[in-house]
Design an enzyme around this catalytic site. Sequence first.
Site, PDB file in Angstrom:
ATOM      1  N   GLY A  56     -10.915   7.675   5.886  1.00  0.00           N
ATOM      2  CA  GLY A  56     -11.962   8.636   6.201  1.00  0.00           C
ATOM      3  C   GLY A  56     -13.353   8.062   6.406  1.00  0.00           C
ATOM      4  O   GLY A  56     -14.251   8.771   6.839  1.00  0.00           O
ATOM      5  N   ASN A 100      -9.903   1.268   8.954  1.00  0.00           N
ATOM      6  CA  ASN A 100      -9.062   1.012  10.125  1.00  0.00           C
ATOM      7  C   ASN A 100      -9.630   1.703  11.366  1.00  0.00           C
ATOM      8  O   ASN A 100     -10.253   1.081  12.218  1.00  0.00           O
ATOM      9  CB  ASN A 100      -7.617   1.439   9.861  1.00  0.00           C
ATOM     10  CG  ASN A 100      -6.639   0.951  10.935  1.00  0.00           C
ATOM     11  OD1 ASN A 100      -5.447   0.864  10.677  1.00  0.00           O
ATOM     12  ND2 ASN A 100      -7.073   0.618  12.132  1.00  0.00           N
ATOM     13  N   THR A 101      -9.480   3.036  11.422  1.00  0.00           N
ATOM     14  CA  THR A 101      -9.860   3.764  12.641  1.00  0.00           C
ATOM     15  C   THR A 101     -11.314   3.527  13.050  1.00  0.00           C
ATOM     16  O   THR A 101     -11.597   3.333  14.237  1.00  0.00           O
ATOM     17  CB  THR A 101      -9.620   5.279  12.437  1.00  0.00           C
ATOM     18  OG1 THR A 101      -8.244   5.470  12.107  1.00  0.00           O
ATOM     19  CG2 THR A 101      -9.953   6.071  13.687  1.00  0.00           C
ATOM     20  N   LYS A 112       0.887  -1.157   0.000  1.00  0.00           N
ATOM     21  CA  LYS A 112       0.000   0.000   0.000  1.00  0.00           C
ATOM     22  C   LYS A 112       0.926   1.209   0.000  1.00  0.00           C
ATOM     23  O   LYS A 112       1.560   1.534   1.017  1.00  0.00           O
ATOM     24  CB  LYS A 112      -0.905   0.023   1.237  1.00  0.00           C
ATOM     25  CG  LYS A 112      -1.671   1.331   1.344  1.00  0.00           C
ATOM     26  CD  LYS A 112      -2.559   1.410   2.557  1.00  0.00           C
ATOM     27  CE  LYS A 112      -2.986   2.853   2.785  1.00  0.00           C
ATOM     28  NZ  LYS A 112      -3.890   3.009   3.920  1.00  0.00           N
TER      29      LYS A 112
END
Lengths: 69, 256
Positions: free
Chosen positions: B184, B205-206, B96
């Site tokens: 995002g 992810n977050t 990535k």
Amino acid sequence: MNTIEITINGKKNSIAADATLLSLMKEMKISPEKTVAMINDIVVKPSEYAAAILKNADKIELMSFVGGG
Amino acid sequence: MKPLIIADKEFKSRLFLGTGKFSSSSLLRDAIEASGTELVTVALRRVELDNSKDDILSAIDRNKVNVMLNTSGARNAADAVKIARLGRAGGYEWIKLEIHPDPHYLLPDPIETLIASEILVKEGFKVLPYINADPVLAKRLEDVGVHAVMPLGAPIGSNRGLETSAMLRIIIEKALVPVVVDAGLGLPSHAAAAIEMGADAVLINTAIAAAGNPVEMAKAFAMAVEAAEKAVFAGPAAISMKASATSPQGTFDNIF
């Protein structure tokens, strides 16, 4: 015992003159299987750790894989 | 939908998972399981000499999921290429590619990304660049042979959703390589909207790692992505500016 000065991850260290990348990792209690390395900006393959003899003023980077997005 | 193939691999799940910010390896293991993901990302950092720390990556079973190394921390193409080469020494071929010198918004540098993509593709890596939602850049990257493009929905970790949707639509319309909306996305509905828009996959992810209950949130994202995928396959009904009666036409004028 003869020693040489090398830089490991940005910090100066004094190590045995006959040290290899593999012996250095073992001394630092770092698992060679989980570690990737560069000597003077050149990537060293894990299969070459045992033969990679360190020289005075070498810059060593030892890295491992961590969680990340 | 047709199966998702990136480079030489087929993915049944269109949900990819970043492994940052998880508080323990057991939580990450459970979140991977709950998400059903077949592709996770990891990062490279200097070795820490404190061996007592939990090895978060012990949660990843490389027989079950593919692992892609990100180049986070790279400030330019040269850094990113070095990280990829170190990754290859550790057995990673999927990269990535992310190069974001600005620490406040972590927005990717398009020029360095293009330069690094060209080098890494030539060296045989599977290259998935993280980019701003720039349709022209996406095509330029495609031209140098990247294996997918990963435009952002909003800045990394911001959970704001598909703020770039107008440009994402153009990227999706024009792309000949898979499009993975990365960064995002904060809610399952954002992920669903991306897939309904035609994105091939999403990378989260977050939104999962920092949720109150990451495992339940991983499940929620998996359900949303699957629901959207089914909707695309089913074929959405047409949008109209006027009403279209759902009950048979008629009034009760002569009856009441």
